[in-house]
Design a protein around this motif. Structure first.
Motif, short mmCIF file in Angstrom:
data_model
loop_
_atom_site.label_atom_id
_atom_site.label_comp_id
_atom_site.label_asym_id
_atom_site.label_seq_id
_atom_site.Cartn_x
_atom_site.Cartn_y
_atom_site.Cartn_z
N ASP A 95 0.83 -1.20 0.00
CA ASP A 95 0.00 0.00 0.00
C ASP A 95 0.87 1.26 0.00
N ALA A 96 1.98 1.22 0.72
CA ALA A 96 2.90 2.37 0.72
C ALA A 96 3.47 2.59 -0.68
N ALA A 97 3.77 1.52 -1.41
CA ALA A 97 4.25 1.65 -2.79
C ALA A 97 3.17 2.25 -3.68
N THR A 98 1.92 1.90 -3.43
CA THR A 98 0.82 2.45 -4.21
C THR A 98 0.65 3.95 -3.93
N VAL A 99 0.83 4.35 -2.67
CA VAL A 99 0.80 5.78 -2.33
C VAL A 99 1.91 6.51 -3.09
N ALA A 100 3.11 5.92 -3.12
CA ALA A 100 4.23 6.54 -3.84
C ALA A 100 3.92 6.67 -5.34
N LEU A 101 3.28 5.68 -5.92
CA LEU A 101 2.90 5.76 -7.34
C LEU A 101 1.92 6.90 -7.56
N ALA A 102 0.91 7.02 -6.69
CA ALA A 102 -0.06 8.11 -6.82
C ALA A 102 0.62 9.47 -6.69
N GLN A 103 1.56 9.59 -5.75
CA GLN A 103 2.28 10.85 -5.58
C GLN A 103 3.10 11.18 -6.81
N LYS A 104 3.72 10.19 -7.41
CA LYS A 104 4.51 10.40 -8.62
C LYS A 104 3.63 10.90 -9.75
N VAL A 105 2.46 10.28 -9.91
CA VAL A 105 1.53 10.67 -10.96
C VAL A 105 1.07 12.11 -10.78
N MET A 155 -7.76 2.32 12.33
CA MET A 155 -6.34 2.14 12.08
C MET A 155 -5.60 2.61 13.33
N PRO A 156 -4.72 1.79 13.88
CA PRO A 156 -3.97 2.24 15.06
C PRO A 156 -3.21 3.53 14.75
N PRO A 157 -3.15 4.45 15.72
CA PRO A 157 -2.50 5.74 15.48
C PRO A 157 -1.07 5.63 14.95
N HIS A 158 -0.29 4.65 15.44
CA HIS A 158 1.10 4.55 14.97
C HIS A 158 1.16 4.12 13.50
N VAL A 159 0.19 3.34 13.03
CA VAL A 159 0.15 2.94 11.62
C VAL A 159 -0.27 4.14 10.77
N ALA A 160 -1.26 4.90 11.24
CA ALA A 160 -1.68 6.10 10.52
C ALA A 160 -0.51 7.07 10.39
N ARG A 161 0.28 7.25 11.45
CA ARG A 161 1.45 8.13 11.39
C ARG A 161 2.46 7.64 10.36
N ASP A 162 2.62 6.32 10.25
CA ASP A 162 3.55 5.76 9.24
C ASP A 162 3.08 6.11 7.82
N TYR A 163 1.78 6.07 7.57
CA TYR A 163 1.26 6.47 6.26
C TYR A 163 1.42 7.97 6.05
N ARG A 223 -16.74 7.22 -5.14
CA ARG A 223 -17.49 7.32 -6.39
C ARG A 223 -17.14 8.52 -7.24
N ASP A 224 -16.68 9.62 -6.65
CA ASP A 224 -16.38 10.82 -7.43
C ASP A 224 -14.91 10.93 -7.82
N ASP A 225 -14.10 9.96 -7.44
CA ASP A 225 -12.67 10.01 -7.74
C ASP A 225 -12.38 9.51 -9.15
N ALA A 226 -11.38 10.12 -9.78
CA ALA A 226 -10.98 9.69 -11.13
C ALA A 226 -10.38 8.30 -11.09
N LEU A 227 -9.56 8.03 -10.10
CA LEU A 227 -8.91 6.72 -9.96
C LEU A 227 -8.99 6.27 -8.51
N VAL A 228 -9.12 4.97 -8.32
CA VAL A 228 -9.03 4.35 -7.01
C VAL A 228 -7.92 3.32 -7.10
N LEU A 229 -6.87 3.52 -6.32
CA LEU A 229 -5.72 2.63 -6.35
C LEU A 229 -5.64 1.86 -5.04
N MET A 230 -5.10 0.66 -5.10
CA MET A 230 -4.86 -0.12 -3.89
C MET A 230 -3.72 -1.09 -4.16
N GLY A 231 -3.15 -1.57 -3.08
CA GLY A 231 -2.08 -2.56 -3.20
C GLY A 231 -2.62 -3.85 -3.81
N PRO A 232 -1.75 -4.78 -4.13
CA PRO A 232 -2.18 -5.99 -4.85
C PRO A 232 -2.97 -6.99 -4.02
#
Length: 165
Positions: free
Chosen positions: A30-40, A55-63, A94-103
């Motif tokens: 999922d982190a790699a997918t975030v990086a791809l979206a940021q690159k785009v 989502m545990p707070p420490h995981v949210a902070r990591d994202y 529903r209103d987003d152009a793209l929805v991305l997720m990890g594999p």
């Protein structure tokens, strides 16, 4: 101060449970997918991150450390059925152009069927194993997919042009 605008790209992120320690962490995929979206998107825009359930707070902070300003956490009951989760995600995206997720979903509410049922609910095509995205001048997207043994494919609507919408 830089103003960051929403992009119309949502990345669905999940919590991964480390198999050795049992500790909740962010998903590497999922982190790699975030990086791809940021690159785009480039500078000045950021993807919207969304997760179903707590989502545990420490995981949210990591994202958030990946360079996004917020994560939308959709409240989902622990006993929620998959149809309800897909419905909630579809409403959120529903209103987003793209929805991305990890594999793959790595734990909890994640499921290998989620991408397929979400794409069906949204009435959109599903492309898996996406390695790269490039926005085209006409509003379409050039997509590079991974294939077995390191091969790459540029899928298209007509199967030959390498362009999709």
């Amino acid at each position: 101060m830089t103003v960051v605008k929403q992009s119309g790209i949502t990345v669905l992120v999940s919590v991964r449970i480390d198999p050795v320690s049992g500790r909740a962490t962010r998903s590497v995929a999922d982190a790699a997918t975030v990086a791809l979206a940021q690159k785009v998107l480039g500078e000045g825009s950021e993807p919207r991150l969304c997760t179903a359930g707590q989502m545990p707070p420490h995981v949210a902070r990591d994202y958030l450390a990946l360079g996004v300003s917020q994560i939308s956490q959709m409240p989902i009951r622990a006993d929620a059925r998959p149809e309800g989760i897909v419905s909630a995600l579809a409403n959120a995206c529903r209103d987003d152009a793209l929805v991305l997720m990890g594999p793959r979903g790595e734990s909890g509410l994640g499921s290998g069927m989620l991408p397929y049922t979400l794409a069906q609910r949204l009435g959109r095509p599903l492309l898996n194993e996406v390695l790269d995205l490039v926005r085209e001048g006409d509003g379409g997207w050039r997509v590079v997919q991974a294939l077995p043994r390191g091969a790459r494919r540029l899928p298209g609507v007509d199967g030959a042009r390498g362009r999709g919408r």
